[in-house]
Scaffold this motif. Structure first.
Motif, PDB file in Angstrom:
ATOM      1  N   TYR A   1       0.869  -1.019   0.105  1.00  0.00           N
ATOM      2  CA  TYR A   1       0.103   0.068   0.095  1.00  0.00           C
ATOM      3  C   TYR A   1       0.867   1.208  -0.005  1.00  0.00           C
ATOM      4  CZ  TYR A   1      -3.100  -3.447   1.793  1.00  0.00           C
ATOM      5  OH  TYR A   1      -3.810  -4.802   2.043  1.00  0.00           O
ATOM      6  N   GLY A   2       2.101   1.313  -0.454  1.00  0.00           N
ATOM      7  CA  GLY A   2       2.910   2.376  -0.559  1.00  0.00           C
ATOM      8  C   GLY A   2       3.702   2.878   0.709  1.00  0.00           C
ATOM      9  N   PHE A   3       3.721   1.957   1.659  1.00  0.00           N
ATOM     10  CA  PHE A   3       4.281   2.007   2.900  1.00  0.00           C
ATOM     11  C   PHE A   3       5.738   1.803   2.605  1.00  0.00           C
ATOM     12  CE2 PHE A   3       1.182   3.682   6.029  1.00  0.00           C
ATOM     13  CZ  PHE A   3      -0.160   3.295   5.437  1.00  0.00           C
ATOM     14  N   GLU A   4       6.510   2.576   3.489  1.00  0.00           N
ATOM     15  CA  GLU A   4       8.078   1.961   3.633  1.00  0.00           C
ATOM     16  C   GLU A   4       8.375   2.552   5.211  1.00  0.00           C
ATOM     17  OE1 GLU A   4       9.492   4.627   0.655  1.00  0.00           O
ATOM     18  OE2 GLU A   4      10.052   6.206   2.067  1.00  0.00           O
ATOM     19  N   ALA A   5       9.606   1.957   5.498  1.00  0.00           N
ATOM     20  CA  ALA A   5       9.907   2.050   6.857  1.00  0.00           C
ATOM     21  C   ALA A   5      11.691   1.912   6.637  1.00  0.00           C
ATOM     22  CB  ALA A   5       9.483   0.866   7.974  1.00  0.00           C
ATOM     23  N   GLU A   6      12.228   2.912   7.424  1.00  0.00           N
ATOM     24  CA  GLU A   6      13.651   2.940   7.624  1.00  0.00           C
ATOM     25  C   GLU A   6      14.187   2.500   8.941  1.00  0.00           C
ATOM     26  OE1 GLU A   6      15.253   6.813   6.699  1.00  0.00           O
ATOM     27  OE2 GLU A   6      17.245   5.941   6.237  1.00  0.00           O
ATOM     28  N   PHE A   7      14.978   1.634   8.819  1.00  0.00           N
ATOM     29  CA  PHE A   7      15.791   0.815  10.051  1.00  0.00           C
ATOM     30  C   PHE A   7      16.927   1.634  10.328  1.00  0.00           C
ATOM     31  CE2 PHE A   7      17.556  -1.724  13.004  1.00  0.00           C
ATOM     32  CZ  PHE A   7      18.606  -2.093  12.651  1.00  0.00           C
ATOM     33  N   ASN A   8      17.068   2.175  11.564  1.00  0.00           N
ATOM     34  CA  ASN A   8      18.137   2.874  12.136  1.00  0.00           C
ATOM     35  C   ASN A   8      18.644   2.474  13.270  1.00  0.00           C
ATOM     36  OD1 ASN A   8      19.762   5.106  13.307  1.00  0.00           O
ATOM     37  ND2 ASN A   8      18.907   6.771  12.070  1.00  0.00           N
ATOM     38  N   LYS A   9      19.878   1.858  13.012  1.00  0.00           N
ATOM     39  CA  LYS A   9      20.522   1.096  14.311  1.00  0.00           C
ATOM     40  C   LYS A   9      20.959   1.820  15.292  1.00  0.00           C
ATOM     41  CE  LYS A   9      23.639  -2.794  15.269  1.00  0.00           C
ATOM     42  NZ  LYS A   9      24.451  -4.042  14.873  1.00  0.00           N
ATOM     43  N   SER A  10      21.476   2.908  14.910  1.00  0.00           N
ATOM     44  CA  SER A  10      22.013   4.045  15.923  1.00  0.00           C
ATOM     45  C   SER A  10      20.957   4.456  17.000  1.00  0.00           C
ATOM     46  CB  SER A  10      22.753   5.111  15.622  1.00  0.00           C
ATOM     47  OG  SER A  10      21.848   6.012  14.573  1.00  0.00           O
ATOM     48  N   GLN A  11      19.616   4.602  16.198  1.00  0.00           N
ATOM     49  CA  GLN A  11      18.602   5.379  17.146  1.00  0.00           C
ATOM     50  C   GLN A  11      17.711   4.206  17.450  1.00  0.00           C
ATOM     51  OE1 GLN A  11      16.787   8.758  14.973  1.00  0.00           O
ATOM     52  NE2 GLN A  11      18.846   9.736  14.644  1.00  0.00           N
ATOM     53  N   THR A  12      17.930   2.999  17.323  1.00  0.00           N
ATOM     54  CA  THR A  12      17.000   1.975  17.564  1.00  0.00           C
ATOM     55  C   THR A  12      15.548   2.032  17.161  1.00  0.00           C
ATOM     56  OG1 THR A  12      16.782   2.415  19.637  1.00  0.00           O
ATOM     57  CG2 THR A  12      18.373   0.994  19.209  1.00  0.00           C
ATOM     58  N   SER A  13      15.433   2.718  15.865  1.00  0.00           N
ATOM     59  CA  SER A  13      14.107   2.987  15.469  1.00  0.00           C
ATOM     60  C   SER A  13      13.633   2.316  14.149  1.00  0.00           C
ATOM     61  CB  SER A  13      13.932   4.462  15.050  1.00  0.00           C
ATOM     62  OG  SER A  13      15.028   5.045  14.236  1.00  0.00           O
ATOM     63  N   PHE A  14      12.460   2.150  14.011  1.00  0.00           N
ATOM     64  CA  PHE A  14      12.081   1.636  12.552  1.00  0.00           C
ATOM     65  C   PHE A  14      10.590   2.391  12.477  1.00  0.00           C
ATOM     66  CE2 PHE A  14      12.207  -1.323   9.220  1.00  0.00           C
ATOM     67  CZ  PHE A  14      10.831  -2.329   9.338  1.00  0.00           C
ATOM     68  N   HIS A  15      10.794   3.720  11.976  1.00  0.00           N
ATOM     69  CA  HIS A  15       9.522   4.510  11.753  1.00  0.00           C
ATOM     70  C   HIS A  15       8.922   4.089  10.397  1.00  0.00           C
ATOM     71  CE1 HIS A  15      10.852   6.548  15.040  1.00  0.00           C
ATOM     72  NE2 HIS A  15      11.629   7.395  14.480  1.00  0.00           N
ATOM     73  N   LEU A  16       7.432   4.156  10.381  1.00  0.00           N
ATOM     74  CA  LEU A  16       6.862   3.841   9.284  1.00  0.00           C
ATOM     75  C   LEU A  16       6.395   5.083   8.632  1.00  0.00           C
ATOM     76  CD1 LEU A  16       5.186   1.620   7.551  1.00  0.00           C
ATOM     77  CD2 LEU A  16       3.102   2.394   9.322  1.00  0.00           C
ATOM     78  N   LYS A  17       6.465   5.082   7.230  1.00  0.00           N
ATOM     79  CA  LYS A  17       6.187   6.307   6.455  1.00  0.00           C
ATOM     80  C   LYS A  17       5.275   6.159   5.211  1.00  0.00           C
ATOM     81  CE  LYS A  17      10.463   8.533   8.261  1.00  0.00           C
ATOM     82  NZ  LYS A  17      11.792   9.398   7.923  1.00  0.00           N
ATOM     83  N   LYS A  18       4.985   6.955   4.763  1.00  0.00           N
ATOM     84  CA  LYS A  18       4.092   7.183   3.487  1.00  0.00           C
ATOM     85  C   LYS A  18       3.983   8.545   2.990  1.00  0.00           C
ATOM     86  CE  LYS A  18       0.101   5.265   1.075  1.00  0.00           C
ATOM     87  NZ  LYS A  18      -1.260   4.780   1.083  1.00  0.00           N
ATOM     88  N   PRO A  19       4.628   8.809   1.720  1.00  0.00           N
ATOM     89  CA  PRO A  19       4.816  10.099   1.180  1.00  0.00           C
ATOM     90  C   PRO A  19       3.425  10.917   1.099  1.00  0.00           C
ATOM     91  CG  PRO A  19       5.777   8.344  -0.256  1.00  0.00           C
ATOM     92  CD  PRO A  19       5.101   7.699   0.680  1.00  0.00           C
ATOM     93  N   SER A  20       2.398  10.436   0.815  1.00  0.00           N
ATOM     94  CA  SER A  20       1.071  10.716   0.563  1.00  0.00           C
ATOM     95  C   SER A  20      -0.262   9.952   1.113  1.00  0.00           C
ATOM     96  CB  SER A  20       0.831  10.993  -0.866  1.00  0.00           C
ATOM     97  OG  SER A  20      -0.366  11.737  -1.182  1.00  0.00           O
ATOM     98  N   ALA A  21      -0.665  10.569   2.201  1.00  0.00           N
ATOM     99  CA  ALA A  21      -1.652   9.681   2.964  1.00  0.00           C
ATOM    100  C   ALA A  21      -2.939   9.572   2.375  1.00  0.00           C
ATOM    101  CB  ALA A  21      -1.749  10.255   4.457  1.00  0.00           C
ATOM    102  N   LEU A  22      -3.602   8.601   2.703  1.00  0.00           N
ATOM    103  CA  LEU A  22      -5.025   8.554   2.034  1.00  0.00           C
ATOM    104  C   LEU A  22      -5.994   8.251   3.151  1.00  0.00           C
ATOM    105  CD1 LEU A  22      -4.309   5.616  -0.935  1.00  0.00           C
ATOM    106  CD2 LEU A  22      -4.644   8.145  -1.109  1.00  0.00           C
ATOM    107  N   VAL A  23      -7.255   8.678   2.902  1.00  0.00           N
ATOM    108  CA  VAL A  23      -8.152   8.484   4.074  1.00  0.00           C
ATOM    109  C   VAL A  23      -8.325   7.019   4.609  1.00  0.00           C
ATOM    110  CG1 VAL A  23     -10.804   8.626   4.652  1.00  0.00           C
ATOM    111  CG2 VAL A  23      -9.635  10.396   3.448  1.00  0.00           C
TER     112      VAL A  23
END
Lengths: 115, 115
Positions: free
Chosen positions: B61-83
């Motif tokens: 569904y167009g979602f992506e996530a970026e793994f950041n080891k130093s920040q121990t993060s895995f934020h979910l992102k989407k460039p353009s949100a849909l209802v």
């Protein structure tokens, strides 16, 4: 093939009664998991079956809860002498065996209401 | 011990705007990371996972996530949100050394996309 199925989809019972919830995993998935989701909350791990190994029961909240799995197929979660705090959605998931990178596939859940 | 934190209970975005749903994790070793989405009265649906390799993971569904080891993060992102993206989102983790043990889930973030 079909995904994970669970039955019943809804169950209303009276306090003190026993209930049995069923899960049919995806064919070929040797790992099976039960979770509980209370209203507005995250997922609480209950029990985990992996192949022929002894199940991990560390998440079961009391001895009123038990689960069985026949081989690598159907699993049943039994709650004896239900209490109102048992009201929740019970989710089953299955996955392939592997190194740990396999995702879990979830069923639609059974919504249990204890009156 | 493994744990996941989703610091926001609720995220509101306007349709067409980019969205981010935050997740941080804690494991002893290296993580496998997962995102799931839950629509009302449904089970959890798998969106994407990070196992190894590229830190930017693309999913359904167009979602992506970026793994950041130093920040121990895995934020979910989407460039353009849909209802239709409005739902409950769960981040989950498993330590690579733990095999097929149950995923540990965050408490979930409710995303509301406003037209």
């Amino acid at each position: 093939g079909a995904g994970v199925s669970q039955s019943p989809s809804n169950k209303v019972t009276e306090k003190g009664k026993d209930v049995e919830l069923r899960c049919d995993p995806i064919s070929g998935h040797t790992a099976l998991y039960w979770y509980r989701q209370r209203l507005g909350q995250g997922l609480e791990f209950l029990i985990y079956f992996q192949g022929n190994s002894a199940p991990d029961k560390s998440g079961l909240p009391s001895d009123r809860f038990s689960a069985e799995r026949t081989g690598e197929s159907v699993s049943t979660l039994t709650i004896q002498r239900t209490q109102q705090e048992d009201s929740a959605v019970y989710l089953c998931a299955s996955s392939l065996m592997g190194q740990g990178g396999n995702e879990q596939f979830f069923g639609p859940g059974t919504r249990l209401t204890v009156l | 011990a493994q744990s996941v934190a989703q610091p926001e209970d609720q995220v509101n975005v306007a349709e067409g705007n980019p969205l981010t749903v935050k997740c941080t994790y804690s494991v002893s070793g290296n993580p496998y990371l997962f995102w799931y989405v839950q629509y009302p009265n449904r089970g959890l649906q798998f969106l994407l996972k990070y196992i190894t390799g590229d830190n930017l993971v693309k999913g359904s569904y167009g979602f992506e996530a970026e793994f950041n080891k130093s920040q121990t993060s895995f934020h979910l992102k989407k460039p353009s949100a849909l209802v239709s993206d409005s739902a409950l989102y769960f981040c989950a983790v498993r330590d690579m050394l733990q095999g097929n043990t149950p995923l540990v889930f965050g408490k979930g973030t409710r995303l509301s996309v406003i037209a």
